[in-house]
Design a protein around this motif. Structure first.
Motif, mmCIF file in Angstrom:
data_model
loop_
_atom_site.group_PDB
_atom_site.id
_atom_site.type_symbol
_atom_site.label_atom_id
_atom_site.label_comp_id
_atom_site.label_asym_id
_atom_site.label_seq_id
_atom_site.Cartn_x
_atom_site.Cartn_y
_atom_site.Cartn_z
ATOM 1 N N PHE A 68 0.841 -1.407 -0.013
ATOM 2 C CA PHE A 68 -0.111 0.110 0.095
ATOM 3 C C PHE A 68 0.915 1.119 -0.140
ATOM 4 C CE2 PHE A 68 0.540 2.112 4.087
ATOM 5 C CZ PHE A 68 1.239 1.023 4.997
ATOM 6 N N VAL A 122 -5.863 -1.682 -8.416
ATOM 7 C CA VAL A 122 -5.450 -1.304 -6.860
ATOM 8 C C VAL A 122 -6.979 -1.045 -6.198
ATOM 9 C CG1 VAL A 122 -3.383 -0.276 -7.427
ATOM 10 C CG2 VAL A 122 -5.502 1.157 -7.441
ATOM 11 N N LEU A 136 -5.473 6.123 0.954
ATOM 12 C CA LEU A 136 -4.738 4.617 0.931
ATOM 13 C C LEU A 136 -4.942 4.188 -0.454
ATOM 14 C CD1 LEU A 136 -3.310 3.126 3.211
ATOM 15 C CD2 LEU A 136 -5.471 1.721 2.946
ATOM 16 N N GLN A 139 -3.940 0.673 -2.191
ATOM 17 C CA GLN A 139 -3.859 -0.517 -1.947
ATOM 18 C C GLN A 139 -3.748 -1.409 -3.087
ATOM 19 O OE1 GLN A 139 -6.493 -2.523 0.834
ATOM 20 N NE2 GLN A 139 -5.131 -2.925 2.480
#
Lengths: 478, 231
Positions: free
Chosen positions: B37, B57, B109, B111
């Motif tokens: 991440f 992602v 975020l 990830q």
């Protein structure tokens, strides 16, 4: 995590008290203060019993004393059966006596009206505890039946009298629940009792300390625990972990509370009810948790009487199809159990012994003898199955037919079981569908160490519990 | 940053929960695996991070005031191209602005997206009666519907975690059904054991919620981490 030895010795003094005084003893039949005296007298108690009541001269033939201070002999244990408001003053008198004579190790306060009863009661309970504990006196209760030891003969309860001896010790947070069990079991001798403690509010002596004490008590083979809740659950589990290495603990946990809403912000918090944690923590600690009252009753007494299975291979021997099937259903659901794979020679012996109508080892681990077996044949068949080294435990089921003599049947079952030397015996659960209708047969079986059950599904659970504990013990003693 | 510093900074910022990127840093210290991440503050940083991590992602909002991210549209899965990510960024911020109003947004975020494994949940709490306890159960919403969970007191070892695992229905699926390969049960147990270590070694943690945790035949990863601090 062991308690200091002093706690153990103090509790020992209560169970083996050399003299017991009852403050609030009564000559009025039916009053707890009278019943406690009557039950105390029923026991084989070698010590002295001292009723204390300022307005009586004798109670049930015993000399009665005006106050605790004037009781002449050694008093290790004092029972207080007074109105709640009078208990603190009584405690002060007990302390005064201890200061003068140096005796009194413990006090059982039977009276209700303490922390279970609002703020006033909590205050009173705290006072009571402080006065006694500060002076080296242990407090059992308040709001309880107190303690009983079938071997020493100490008995402070007003609901349980003389009781058959055995390996079960019972500690309970509810007098009503524990007495229900003991009285239910009494007429047929279903329970052999060692020690009993109704803990009440656990102001001082609590379940944790008692578990540790009973863990070291040689006569206790199994500890039955009825629990509603305890502040320091972690310490209880630590104590249980220690004790269950040596002997089984069977628990019934009531009171399924959920964690407070403050914890509900995460999934874990919202579903982490303390009941689910008890479930896991008990398993981790080797404590057998019974799901139902019936399972608790029967599991406790089976552990109390039977040898432990050395493996998980169980055989079902039935005279009757329906109950046998119910038992097999339940047993095959237990992941820890395997139906025993008996030897070919065992099968041949069974076929040779049983009538042609019998179904031998079909399905595997299950033989239906049918009704065509007389009392003596029962003995033979049981011996055949029990001597097979592939069998670790046996459930036998019947509804004793009218043409069999229930006493003779019981004696033959006992003979089969006892034909093996004690160290080679395997657990046998006898399921007698008629329950109390075959009381005479059951008494014989029970008196000879064979637990009799009524429900085939419960029997399967009980056997599974015996196996679970054996497996736990094998694991931790590695 | 060491976990002590992360926790100190959470307290000084007045956070009730550890921000997700920091939660993963703590996980890493305790050998709890998570997907790759990056925590970004701009779309440009995000596009760059996605190139490093590799598409597809997942993007998630990071805000001290958004605890249930999905409820405010704060999670977008399976973004396969820079174009999709570009649009996803805008959509994510729009969702959160609409549904959560003017909450402070720390960043986003990015990830690594993982292929479908078996979803389970691992959690724990410092319980007032029992002290540190760990939980294992079915993942996603099943955990709430079926209450398929099992508890142990922490600390616990791998064998105890295995027994805990085996008490759940989730175990039946992890073992592999209908020809599906079995998941790496030892890796799942490792997450349980290490979650127990988190709780016993860091006394400031009140609750931990790893849900979902994805189990695969060759590993097990925490895909979402929520760690609540004590007041």
């Amino acid at each position: 995590m062991q308690q200091p030895e002093v706690g153990h010795d103090q509790l020992d003094m209560l169970f083996n008290a050399r003299g017991v005084a009852i403050i609030g003893a009564s000559s009025v039949p039916g009053k707890p203060g009278n019943q406690i005296i009557l039950f105390a007298l029923e026991m084989d108690y070698q010590g002295a019993i001292y009723p204390v009541n300022p307005s009586a001269t004798t109670i049930s033939g015993l000399k009665c004393y005006k106050n605790i201070g004037e009781v002449p002999g050694l008093v290790d244990l004092v029972v207080v059966v007074l109105p709640a408001a009078a208990c603190v003053d009584a405690a002060k008198e007990i302390v005064a006596r201890k200061k003068e004579k140096g005796d009194v190790a413990g006090v059982v306060v039977v009276s209700a009206g303490f922390s279970e009863h609002g703020a006033d009661g909590r205050q009173r309970e705290q006072e009571l505890r402080e006065i006694l504990v500060a002076n080296g006196i242990r407090l059992v209760g308040p709001n309880c039946q107190g303690i009983m030891d079938t071997y020493s003969g100490v008995n402070t309860t007003f609901d349980v009298g003389r009781y058959p001896r055995g390996g079960l010790s019972f500690i309970a947070q509810s007098g009503a629940f524990s007495v229900s069990y003991l009285e239910w079991a009494h007429p047929l001798g279903l329970v052999g009792l060692n020690k009993y403690v109704s803990m009440g509010n656990m102001a001082d002596v609590n379940a944790i300390e008692l578990l540790r004490y009973l863990g070291k008590d040689e006569r206790t083979r199994v500890i039955a625990l009825y629990l509603e809740g305890i502040g320091n659950a972690r310490e209880l589990i630590e104590a249980a972990t220690e004790v269950s290495k040596r002997k089984p603990i069977v628990a019934f946990k009531a009171g399924k509370t959920e964690l407070g809403s403050q914890a509900a912000q995460t999934h874990t918090g919202s579903i982490a009810g303390s009941d689910a944690i008890y479930d896991g923590a008990f398993r981790q600690a080797g404590v057998i948790r019974a799901a139902t009252v019936a399972e608790f009753y029967d599991t406790c007494r089976a552990f109390g009487k039977l040898p432990r299975p050395r493996g998980n291979r169980i055989y079902i021997l039935t005279v009757v199809g329906g109950p046998g099937t119910i038992c097999l259903d339940e047993l095959s659901r237990a992941k820890q159990i395997r139906m025993a794979q008996i030897a070919e020679t065992t099968k041949e012996n069974l076929r040779a012994t049983l009538a042609p109508t019998a179904t031998v080892d079909r399905p595997r681990g299950y033989t239906d003898m049918t009704g065509a077996v007389n009392e003596e044949l029962h003995q033979e068949v049981l011996k055949i199955v029990l001597s097979d080294p592939n069998v670790d435990g046996l459930i036998y089921l019947t509804t004793p037919p009218a043409f069999l003599d229930e006493r003779k049947l019981a004696e033959n079952l006992v003979a089969a079981y006892q034909s093996f030397p004690e160290e080679q015996r395997k657990p046998v659960l006898a399921v007698l569908g008629y329950g109390y209708a075959v009381a005479e047969g059951r008494k014989i079986l029970e008196a000879n160490g064979l637990p009799t059950l009524e429900y085939p599904d419960v029997a399967a659970k009980v056997m599974a519990n015996l196996v679970t504990y054996s497996q736990y013990q094998a694991r931790v003693s590695k | 940053m060491k976990y002590e510093d992360i926790i100190a900074s959470c307290y000084s910022n007045g956070y009730g929960f550890i921000p997700e990127p920091d939660a993963y840093k703590i996980c890493a210290e305790f050998a709890i695996p998570h997907p790759r991440f990056s925590f970004v503050r701009t779309k440009k940083e995000g596009l760059h991070a996605a190139e490093e991590i590799g598409y597809p992602v997942v993007i998630k909002i990071v805000s001290p005031e958004v605890i249930h991210k999905s409820e405010v549209g704060g999670v977008i899965l399976d973004l396969r191209t820079p174009q999709e990510l570009d649009e996803g960024f805008d959509r994510l911020l729009k969702n959160v602005r609409e549904k959560a109003g003017g909450v402070p947004i720390s960043g986003i975020l990015v990830q690594q997206s993982m292929s479908a494994g078996v979803e389970v949940a691992v959690g724990g709490a410092d319980n007032p009666q029992f002290g540190p306890v760990v939980m294992f159960g079915s993942g996603g919403i099943l955990i709430e519907v079926f209450k398929d969970v099992s508890f142990r007191l922490a600390p616990l070892d791998q064998e105890e975690a295995r027994r805990q695992l085996e008490e759940t229905m989730a175990y039946e699926i992890l073992k592999g059904v209908r020809g599906r390969p079995a998941c790496d049960l030892e890796a799942v147990c490792q997450v349980i054991v290490n979650t127990g270590r988190l709780l016993t070694e860091i006394p400031q943690l009140a609750e931990i919620d790893f849900n979902p945790v994805q189990a695969f035949p060759d590993g097990c990863f925490v895909l979402d981490a929520r760690i609540k601090l004590k007041n």
